[in-house]
Design a protein around this motif. Structure first.
Motif, PDB file in Angstrom:
ATOM      1  N   ASP A 105       0.835  -1.205   0.000  1.00 58.07           N
ATOM      2  CA  ASP A 105       0.000   0.000   0.000  1.00 58.07           C
ATOM      3  C   ASP A 105       0.870   1.255   0.000  1.00 58.07           C
ATOM      4  O   ASP A 105       0.582   2.219  -0.721  1.00 58.07           O
ATOM      5  CB  ASP A 105      -0.925   0.005   1.214  1.00 58.07           C
ATOM      6  CG  ASP A 105      -2.052  -1.013   1.104  1.00 58.07           C
ATOM      7  OD1 ASP A 105      -2.294  -1.518  -0.011  1.00 58.07           O
ATOM      8  OD2 ASP A 105      -2.688  -1.308   2.135  1.00 58.07           O
ATOM      9  N   LEU A 106       1.933   1.244   0.806  1.00 62.59           N
ATOM     10  CA  LEU A 106       2.828   2.397   0.885  1.00 62.59           C
ATOM     11  C   LEU A 106       3.502   2.656  -0.464  1.00 62.59           C
ATOM     12  O   LEU A 106       3.698   3.811  -0.866  1.00 62.59           O
ATOM     13  CB  LEU A 106       3.881   2.153   1.969  1.00 62.59           C
ATOM     14  CG  LEU A 106       4.656   3.364   2.500  1.00 62.59           C
ATOM     15  CD1 LEU A 106       3.706   4.330   3.201  1.00 62.59           C
ATOM     16  CD2 LEU A 106       5.741   2.909   3.464  1.00 62.59           C
ATOM     17  N   ALA A 107       3.842   1.582  -1.162  1.00 63.27           N
ATOM     18  CA  ALA A 107       4.491   1.702  -2.474  1.00 63.27           C
ATOM     19  C   ALA A 107       3.488   1.909  -3.604  1.00 63.27           C
ATOM     20  O   ALA A 107       3.896   2.037  -4.766  1.00 63.27           O
ATOM     21  CB  ALA A 107       5.326   0.447  -2.750  1.00 63.27           C
ATOM     22  N   GLU A 108       2.197   1.913  -3.265  1.00 63.23           N
ATOM     23  CA  GLU A 108       1.121   2.092  -4.249  1.00 63.23           C
ATOM     24  C   GLU A 108       1.157   1.008  -5.320  1.00 63.23           C
ATOM     25  O   GLU A 108       1.048   1.279  -6.526  1.00 63.23           O
ATOM     26  CB  GLU A 108       1.179   3.495  -4.873  1.00 63.23           C
ATOM     27  CG  GLU A 108       0.985   4.607  -3.856  1.00 63.23           C
ATOM     28  CD  GLU A 108       0.974   5.993  -4.478  1.00 63.23           C
ATOM     29  OE1 GLU A 108       1.540   6.152  -5.580  1.00 63.23           O
ATOM     30  OE2 GLU A 108       0.393   6.909  -3.867  1.00 63.23           O
ATOM     31  N   VAL A 109       1.318  -0.222  -4.854  1.00 69.25           N
ATOM     32  CA  VAL A 109       1.281  -1.399  -5.724  1.00 69.25           C
ATOM     33  C   VAL A 109       0.011  -2.185  -5.398  1.00 69.25           C
ATOM     34  O   VAL A 109      -0.258  -2.469  -4.223  1.00 69.25           O
ATOM     35  CB  VAL A 109       2.525  -2.293  -5.529  1.00 69.25           C
ATOM     36  CG1 VAL A 109       2.387  -3.582  -6.335  1.00 69.25           C
ATOM     37  CG2 VAL A 109       3.783  -1.547  -5.939  1.00 69.25           C
ATOM     38  N   THR A 110      -0.756  -2.541  -6.423  1.00 67.41           N
ATOM     39  CA  THR A 110      -2.026  -3.240  -6.217  1.00 67.41           C
ATOM     40  C   THR A 110      -1.820  -4.576  -5.505  1.00 67.41           C
ATOM     41  O   THR A 110      -0.948  -5.368  -5.883  1.00 67.41           O
ATOM     42  CB  THR A 110      -2.716  -3.498  -7.572  1.00 67.41           C
ATOM     43  OG1 THR A 110      -2.750  -2.299  -8.323  1.00 67.41           O
ATOM     44  CG2 THR A 110      -4.133  -4.015  -7.362  1.00 67.41           C
ATOM     45  N   ILE A 111      -2.652  -4.824  -4.493  1.00 68.18           N
ATOM     46  CA  ILE A 111      -2.629  -6.094  -3.760  1.00 68.18           C
ATOM     47  C   ILE A 111      -3.982  -6.266  -3.096  1.00 68.18           C
ATOM     48  O   ILE A 111      -4.716  -5.284  -2.887  1.00 68.18           O
ATOM     49  CB  ILE A 111      -1.482  -6.113  -2.711  1.00 68.18           C
ATOM     50  CG1 ILE A 111      -1.192  -7.546  -2.235  1.00 68.18           C
ATOM     51  CG2 ILE A 111      -1.790  -5.190  -1.533  1.00 68.18           C
ATOM     52  CD1 ILE A 111       0.099  -7.663  -1.425  1.00 68.18           C
ATOM     53  N   THR A 112      -4.357  -7.502  -2.797  1.00 70.50           N
ATOM     54  CA  THR A 112      -5.577  -7.754  -2.051  1.00 70.50           C
ATOM     55  C   THR A 112      -5.242  -8.591  -0.832  1.00 70.50           C
ATOM     56  O   THR A 112      -4.161  -9.198  -0.765  1.00 70.50           O
ATOM     57  CB  THR A 112      -6.631  -8.457  -2.931  1.00 70.50           C
ATOM     58  OG1 THR A 112      -7.873  -8.555  -2.227  1.00 70.50           O
ATOM     59  CG2 THR A 112      -6.186  -9.854  -3.325  1.00 70.50           C
ATOM     60  N   ASP A 113      -6.138  -8.615   0.157  1.00 67.79           N
ATOM     61  CA  ASP A 113      -5.896  -9.408   1.361  1.00 67.79           C
ATOM     62  C   ASP A 113      -6.718 -10.686   1.320  1.00 67.79           C
ATOM     63  O   ASP A 113      -7.659 -10.807   0.528  1.00 67.79           O
ATOM     64  CB  ASP A 113      -6.240  -8.599   2.621  1.00 67.79           C
ATOM     65  CG  ASP A 113      -7.716  -8.239   2.694  1.00 67.79           C
ATOM     66  OD1 ASP A 113      -8.509  -9.066   3.167  1.00 67.79           O
ATOM     67  OD2 ASP A 113      -8.079  -7.127   2.243  1.00 67.79           O
ATOM     68  N   HIS A 114      -6.357 -11.635   2.164  1.00 67.58           N
ATOM     69  CA  HIS A 114      -6.976 -12.957   2.061  1.00 67.58           C
ATOM     70  C   HIS A 114      -8.424 -12.972   2.533  1.00 67.58           C
ATOM     71  O   HIS A 114      -9.182 -13.859   2.156  1.00 67.58           O
ATOM     72  CB  HIS A 114      -6.150 -14.001   2.821  1.00 67.58           C
ATOM     73  CG  HIS A 114      -5.936 -13.723   4.264  1.00 67.58           C
ATOM     74  ND1 HIS A 114      -5.001 -12.829   4.711  1.00 67.58           N
ATOM     75  CD2 HIS A 114      -6.517 -14.238   5.371  1.00 67.58           C
ATOM     76  CE1 HIS A 114      -5.021 -12.798   6.035  1.00 67.58           C
ATOM     77  NE2 HIS A 114      -5.931 -13.636   6.455  1.00 67.58           N
ATOM     78  N   HIS A 115      -8.842 -12.002   3.327  1.00 63.35           N
ATOM     79  CA  HIS A 115     -10.251 -11.948   3.723  1.00 63.35           C
ATOM     80  C   HIS A 115     -11.120 -11.504   2.549  1.00 63.35           C
ATOM     81  O   HIS A 115     -12.169 -12.113   2.274  1.00 63.35           O
ATOM     82  CB  HIS A 115     -10.427 -11.005   4.908  1.00 63.35           C
ATOM     83  CG  HIS A 115      -9.772 -11.495   6.154  1.00 63.35           C
ATOM     84  ND1 HIS A 115     -10.227 -12.601   6.839  1.00 63.35           N
ATOM     85  CD2 HIS A 115      -8.670 -11.057   6.824  1.00 63.35           C
ATOM     86  CE1 HIS A 115      -9.450 -12.822   7.888  1.00 63.35           C
ATOM     87  NE2 HIS A 115      -8.502 -11.899   7.896  1.00 63.35           N
ATOM     88  N   ALA A 116     -10.700 -10.452   1.844  1.00 59.37           N
ATOM     89  CA  ALA A 116     -11.431 -10.027   0.649  1.00 59.37           C
ATOM     90  C   ALA A 116     -11.429 -11.145  -0.391  1.00 59.37           C
ATOM     91  O   ALA A 116     -12.439 -11.395  -1.056  1.00 59.37           O
ATOM     92  CB  ALA A 116     -10.805  -8.763   0.073  1.00 59.37           C
ATOM     93  N   GLU A 117     -10.297 -11.838  -0.502  1.00 50.68           N
ATOM     94  CA  GLU A 117     -10.197 -12.904  -1.491  1.00 50.68           C
ATOM     95  C   GLU A 117     -11.084 -14.088  -1.122  1.00 50.68           C
ATOM     96  O   GLU A 117     -11.664 -14.734  -2.001  1.00 50.68           O
ATOM     97  CB  GLU A 117      -8.748 -13.352  -1.627  1.00 50.68           C
ATOM     98  CG  GLU A 117      -8.458 -14.197  -2.836  1.00 50.68           C
ATOM     99  CD  GLU A 117      -8.803 -13.483  -4.139  1.00 50.68           C
ATOM    100  OE1 GLU A 117      -9.094 -14.194  -5.122  1.00 50.68           O
ATOM    101  OE2 GLU A 117      -8.809 -12.239  -4.174  1.00 50.68           O
ATOM    102  N   SER A 118     -11.222 -14.382   0.161  1.00 50.58           N
ATOM    103  CA  SER A 118     -12.095 -15.480   0.592  1.00 50.58           C
ATOM    104  C   SER A 118     -13.540 -15.192   0.207  1.00 50.58           C
ATOM    105  O   SER A 118     -14.256 -16.075  -0.279  1.00 50.58           O
ATOM    106  CB  SER A 118     -11.984 -15.681   2.100  1.00 50.58           C
ATOM    107  OG  SER A 118     -10.697 -16.115   2.451  1.00 50.58           O
TER     108      SER A 118
END
Length: 361
Positions: A284-297
């Motif tokens: 998030d600090l580097a402004e690189v797209t990522i998702t977390d495992h709760h959203a992914e679940s």
């Protein structure tokens, strides 16, 4: 033929503007009778690749599969050209940190000429040097590419980029260096633990999966790299914390002052949580797209409820056991032996005979 007809019917139902399916089926049958295979249009290829990614479960939350960009590079069969376009795929997908999901499709298998294949599990993988340095999952692969001529840095590091291995039937397996300047890496720090950055952990920004076969309408594309974006726990829990990868859970636990003498203290669980927090915070600090495992679940549950029941004829990304082994050990080469009778494509003459049988004469 069943796969081809089923796919083309599915395409025309989804694209009414393409006109009636009958003439397309007739052209496909004529082409198969003459050559043993057929060429899908660019629109058919893009639709099939999007459906395959959507149905595969690899499509992370937020990926707009209907607008997924598909790069049609079916004319590329030489190893150097494939490797070069894999690097271009990475550059386009990275997009300055705003990760862009892509699929790049190289030449298919035909009755006469197998398509190229990529050995690596992902375009970016880190070497395992066998002395507790680097990613232990790829120690055997690292040794294999060294035997093929790759030379690691004079002082092996923890995050040395492995070369890309592209194999073609006419060239064999070739090594290609991934230029470091196109590899966007994120240095990991923690939102609350100032010492975390001193661990020297980092990870690359884009997971480009390179060793799965794309099958669309009876045509197999053995090299079809694709990417979405990372789920944080894939980096924190699977790659960094795992004792068979980087084993970072123990040094984190020790720095936290946890009792690592017994598993009942749950030191490993607490360390993994902090590793996952560091990954999400740093991306998030580097402004690189990522998702977390709760959203992914939540996304996966929704996908499981709504997905089409896959059949052998639907477009799909598939990983065969040999490719999985090759991605970890560096062998066996795909073209070291002739195809078996059970996997060798039908000859054009045999396919023409089958077509006549289907037509009743």
């Amino acid at each position: 033929m069943d796969a081809a007809e089923g796919f083309l019917r599915m395409f025309h139902i989804a694209h009414p503007g393409a006109g009636p399916v009958g003439p397309r089926l007739s052209r496909m049958r004529d082409e198969v009778a003459e050559t043993g295979t057929y060429r899908q249009t660019t629109e058919e290829l893009a639709y099939g690749a999007r459906i395959a990614l959507r149905d595969s479960g690899w499509c992370t939350s937020g990926v707009p599969w209907r607008r997924l960009k598909v790069r049609d590079l079916r004319g590329f069969r030489n190893a150097a050209a494939v490797a070069g376009e894999c690097v271009e795929h990475l550059r386009l997908a990275t997009n300055g940190g705003a990760i862009r999901p892509l699929v790049t499709v190289f030449a298919p298998d035909t009755p006469d000429t197998p398509g190229p294949c990529i050995w690596n599990e992902q375009l970016i993988r880190y070497a395992g040097h066998g002395v507790g340095t680097g990613d232990r999952r790829y120690t055997a692969f690292t040794e294999a590419v060294q035997g093929m001529g790759w030379r690691p840095p004079a002082t092996p590091g923890r995050f040395d980029l492995l070369p890309l291995v592209v194999e073609t039937a006419h060239e064999g397996a070739k090594l290609f260096t991934v230029p470091p300047d196109v590899v966007h890496e994120v240095l990991l720090e923690h939102p609350e633990l100032p010492w975390f950055g001193q661990l020297g952990l980092r990870w690359h920004a884009v997971p480009v999966i390179t060793n799965m076969r794309l099958t669309i309408g009876g045509i197999t594309y053995p090299a079809a790299p694709f990417n979405s974006w990372f789920v944080g726990s894939e980096i924190g829990a699977r790659s960094l914390a795992d004792e068979n990868a980087y084993g970072a859970a123990r040094p984190v636990a020790e720095a936290l002052g946890l009792d690592t003498a017994t598993e009942r203290s749950l030191w490993r669980d607490r360390a993994v949580v902090e590793l996952n927090r560091a990954v999400l915070h740093s991306f998030d600090l580097a402004e690189v797209t990522i998702t977390d495992h709760h959203a992914e679940s939540r996304h996966r549950l929704s996908w499981l409820r709504s997905r089409q029941r896959t059949s052998g004829n639907r477009p799909a990304f598939r990983l065969d056991p040999t490719a999985a082994l090759r991605a970890r050990t560096g062998g066996p080469a795909r073209f070291s032996h002739s195809p078996s009778e059970t996997t060798r494509p039908h000859s054009p003459g045999r396919l023409a005979e089958l077509l006549r049988q289907r037509a009743g004469g």
